[in-house]
Design a protein around this motif. Structure first.
Motif, PDB file in Angstrom:
ATOM      1  N   GLU A  42      37.901   3.625  53.601  1.00  0.00           N
ATOM      2  CA  GLU A  42      37.703   5.020  53.210  1.00  0.00           C
ATOM      3  C   GLU A  42      36.278   5.453  53.529  1.00  0.00           C
ATOM      4  O   GLU A  42      35.313   4.862  53.043  1.00  0.00           O
ATOM      5  N   ASP A  43      36.131   6.482  54.333  1.00  0.00           N
ATOM      6  CA  ASP A  43      34.810   6.961  54.736  1.00  0.00           C
ATOM      7  C   ASP A  43      34.270   8.001  53.766  1.00  0.00           C
ATOM      8  O   ASP A  43      35.023   8.659  53.046  1.00  0.00           O
ATOM      9  N   LEU A  44      32.971   8.152  53.807  1.00  0.00           N
ATOM     10  CA  LEU A  44      32.289   9.154  52.998  1.00  0.00           C
ATOM     11  C   LEU A  44      31.976  10.388  53.843  1.00  0.00           C
ATOM     12  O   LEU A  44      31.516  10.271  54.970  1.00  0.00           O
ATOM     13  N   ASN A  45      32.244  11.555  53.291  1.00  0.00           N
ATOM     14  CA  ASN A  45      31.893  12.807  53.946  1.00  0.00           C
ATOM     15  C   ASN A  45      30.768  13.465  53.163  1.00  0.00           C
ATOM     16  O   ASN A  45      30.907  13.725  51.965  1.00  0.00           O
ATOM     17  N   PHE A  46      29.644  13.687  53.802  1.00  0.00           N
ATOM     18  CA  PHE A  46      28.480  14.250  53.110  1.00  0.00           C
ATOM     19  C   PHE A  46      27.587  14.958  54.123  1.00  0.00           C
ATOM     20  O   PHE A  46      27.737  14.791  55.333  1.00  0.00           O
ATOM     21  N   GLU A  93      23.389 -18.469  66.512  1.00  0.00           N
ATOM     22  CA  GLU A  93      23.913 -18.961  65.234  1.00  0.00           C
ATOM     23  C   GLU A  93      23.257 -18.272  64.039  1.00  0.00           C
ATOM     24  O   GLU A  93      23.329 -18.782  62.918  1.00  0.00           O
ATOM     25  N   ASN A  94      22.612 -17.146  64.270  1.00  0.00           N
ATOM     26  CA  ASN A  94      22.117 -16.349  63.151  1.00  0.00           C
ATOM     27  C   ASN A  94      23.299 -15.763  62.391  1.00  0.00           C
ATOM     28  O   ASN A  94      24.270 -15.306  62.999  1.00  0.00           O
ATOM     29  N   LYS A  95      23.212 -15.764  61.058  1.00  0.00           N
ATOM     30  CA  LYS A  95      24.321 -15.284  60.240  1.00  0.00           C
ATOM     31  C   LYS A  95      23.823 -14.345  59.152  1.00  0.00           C
ATOM     32  O   LYS A  95      22.718 -14.502  58.642  1.00  0.00           O
ATOM     33  N   LEU A  96      24.672 -13.396  58.824  1.00  0.00           N
ATOM     34  CA  LEU A  96      24.413 -12.479  57.726  1.00  0.00           C
ATOM     35  C   LEU A  96      25.659 -12.385  56.866  1.00  0.00           C
ATOM     36  O   LEU A  96      26.762 -12.247  57.377  1.00  0.00           O
ATOM     37  N   THR A  97      25.467 -12.463  55.557  1.00  0.00           N
ATOM     38  CA  THR A  97      26.557 -12.259  54.601  1.00  0.00           C
ATOM     39  C   THR A  97      26.142 -11.161  53.642  1.00  0.00           C
ATOM     40  O   THR A  97      25.064 -11.221  53.049  1.00  0.00           O
ATOM     41  N   LEU A  98      26.981 -10.135  53.497  1.00  0.00           N
ATOM     42  CA  LEU A  98      26.700  -9.020  52.602  1.00  0.00           C
ATOM     43  C   LEU A  98      27.836  -8.889  51.600  1.00  0.00           C
ATOM     44  O   LEU A  98      28.986  -8.701  51.987  1.00  0.00           O
ATOM     45  N   ASP A  99      27.515  -9.026  50.328  1.00  0.00           N
ATOM     46  CA  ASP A  99      28.506  -8.896  49.255  1.00  0.00           C
ATOM     47  C   ASP A  99      28.242  -7.619  48.467  1.00  0.00           C
ATOM     48  O   ASP A  99      27.117  -7.401  47.986  1.00  0.00           O
ATOM     49  N   TYR A 100      29.267  -6.779  48.329  1.00  0.00           N
ATOM     50  CA  TYR A 100      29.179  -5.549  47.549  1.00  0.00           C
ATOM     51  C   TYR A 100      29.789  -5.774  46.165  1.00  0.00           C
ATOM     52  O   TYR A 100      30.843  -6.394  46.040  1.00  0.00           O
ATOM     53  N   GLU A 101      29.137  -5.220  45.141  1.00  0.00           N
ATOM     54  CA  GLU A 101      29.622  -5.379  43.770  1.00  0.00           C
ATOM     55  C   GLU A 101      29.424  -4.089  42.985  1.00  0.00           C
ATOM     56  O   GLU A 101      28.756  -3.165  43.440  1.00  0.00           O
ATOM     57  N   ASP A 102      30.015  -4.062  41.778  1.00  0.00           N
ATOM     58  CA  ASP A 102      29.828  -2.952  40.827  1.00  0.00           C
ATOM     59  C   ASP A 102      30.177  -1.599  41.439  1.00  0.00           C
ATOM     60  O   ASP A 102      29.361  -0.673  41.451  1.00  0.00           O
ATOM     61  N   PHE A 103      31.393  -1.453  41.942  1.00  0.00           N
ATOM     62  CA  PHE A 103      31.811  -0.178  42.519  1.00  0.00           C
ATOM     63  C   PHE A 103      31.925   0.886  41.432  1.00  0.00           C
ATOM     64  O   PHE A 103      32.453   0.638  40.351  1.00  0.00           O
ATOM     65  N   ALA A 104      31.428   2.077  41.741  1.00  0.00           N
ATOM     66  CA  ALA A 104      31.512   3.213  40.828  1.00  0.00           C
ATOM     67  C   ALA A 104      31.716   4.471  41.663  1.00  0.00           C
ATOM     68  O   ALA A 104      31.541   4.457  42.880  1.00  0.00           O
ATOM     69  N   ALA A 105      32.090   5.569  41.006  1.00  0.00           N
ATOM     70  CA  ALA A 105      32.444   6.803  41.717  1.00  0.00           C
ATOM     71  C   ALA A 105      31.290   7.783  41.740  1.00  0.00           C
ATOM     72  O   ALA A 105      30.597   7.988  40.745  1.00  0.00           O
ATOM     73  N   ILE A 106      31.095   8.388  42.912  1.00  0.00           N
ATOM     74  CA  ILE A 106      30.154   9.493  43.085  1.00  0.00           C
ATOM     75  C   ILE A 106      30.879  10.560  43.883  1.00  0.00           C
ATOM     76  O   ILE A 106      31.335  10.301  44.998  1.00  0.00           O
ATOM     77  N   ASN A 107      30.978  11.749  43.309  1.00  0.00           N
ATOM     78  CA  ASN A 107      31.677  12.839  44.002  1.00  0.00           C
ATOM     79  C   ASN A 107      33.051  12.394  44.512  1.00  0.00           C
ATOM     80  O   ASN A 107      33.442  12.701  45.629  1.00  0.00           O
ATOM     81  N   LEU A 128      24.617  13.108  46.448  1.00  0.00           N
ATOM     82  CA  LEU A 128      25.176  13.649  47.683  1.00  0.00           C
ATOM     83  C   LEU A 128      25.016  15.159  47.610  1.00  0.00           C
ATOM     84  O   LEU A 128      25.581  15.800  46.732  1.00  0.00           O
ATOM     85  N   LEU A 129      24.248  15.726  48.514  1.00  0.00           N
ATOM     86  CA  LEU A 129      23.797  17.109  48.393  1.00  0.00           C
ATOM     87  C   LEU A 129      24.231  17.954  49.578  1.00  0.00           C
ATOM     88  O   LEU A 129      24.457  17.451  50.688  1.00  0.00           O
TER      89      LEU A 129
END
Length: 281
Positions: A70-74, A214-228, A263-264
């Motif tokens: 789901e994308d954000l429109n702003f 062999e460079n690596k990146l791991t990104l973990d998202y947490e604590d989802f909440a609603a904005i607009n 988001l303005l």
């Protein structure tokens, strides 16, 4: 005096923007086999009986699931966060303010103990960064920045990751189901990407692996909440495993927690000033 170590400043400002999303916690919202009967064909006075071949039962083939984040429109975004940067040898905490105009500008201000240490400006063409304490100015193309970082970086990728979107949406994905999540596996040149999409249609985890280095990146998202009415991760954690110039593996942990995001529709200011003596070099 705030501690902004030499050499880390450019890497820090990029990673803070490159691998994060922002948010403020608020209240929420078979394949059919067709049987054809025997047919009789009359030709002149000869009676011919044309028999159809025996029908072979075709088993339904399960199609690859269609998964879309789901994308954000702003129009404009404004946010404030605390960032913890930790390595094996030290750790630092920063306050990072971000302002953004969709498809146009990304601005950030980094401070320690209320003292501004650095300001950065990302346009669609270039990256500019002024380190006020060390009196350093960087003006880079995305190609040169990508070379320094060991990962492909564009404005579009930065923007997608700031707002929590899938960064390579136009890239063909192989989809795998894992419990309640879907994994969208992609190849972007020499980079392999795994996007973990949760039931809420937002990224839960992003794995990026650069094959040759062999460079690596791991990104973990947490604590989802609603904005607009859109979901954002209120906190995220980045783990970087990158080899240095001596081919030694360096592990870096970056934790990001947001206290505010807006988001303005109203235009924002993007104050970025560099002394003339640096621009004339």
């Amino acid at each position: 005096m705030p501690n902004f170590s030499q050499g880390k400043n450019l890497l820090f400002i990029l990673l803070v923007i490159l691998f994060q999303s922002c948010g403020k916690k608020v209240g929420i919202p078979p394949v059919e086999a067709v049987v054809v009967s025997d047919t009789i064909v009359v030709k002149d006075t000869t009676l011919l009986v044309e028999k159809k071949p025996d029908i072979v039962q075709v088993q339904p083939v399960e199609e690859e699931p269609k998964v879309a984040t789901e994308d954000l429109n702003f129009n404009y975004l404004k946010a404030k966060s605390k960032v913890l940067w930790k390595t094996n040898s030290n750790s630092d905490t920063y306050t990072v303010d971000i302002r953004m105009k969709k498809d146009s500008l990304i601005w950030m201000n980094i401070s320690v103990s209320m003292i501004t240490g650095a300001t950065g400006l990302f346009t669609k063409e270039r990256v500019q960064f002024f380190h006020k304490i060390n009196n350093e100015y960087f003006n880079l193309t995305y190609d040169s920045l990508s070379a320094k970082m060991g990962f492909k970086i564009t404005y579009e990728i930065l923007q997608s990751l700031i707002v929590g979107n899938q960064p390579f949406k136009k890239n063909h994905s192989r989809v795998i189901r894992e419990n309640e999540n879907y994994i969208l596996k992609q190849d972007e040149g020499r980079i392999q990407i795994d996007n973990y999409v949760g039931p809420n249609r937002k990224l839960k985890k992003l794995l990026v692996n650069d094959g040759p280095t062999e460079n690596k990146l791991t990104l973990d998202y947490e604590d989802f909440a609603a904005i607009n009415q859109f979901l954002f991760p209120f906190s995220s954690q980045i783990t970087l495993d990158v080899k240095d110039k001596d081919n030694k593996l360096v592990k870096t942990l970056i934790s990001i927690k947001y206290s505010k995001v807006e988001l303005l529709e109203t235009p924002l200011e993007f104050p970025f000033k560099v002394p003339a003596k640096y621009l004339n070099k």
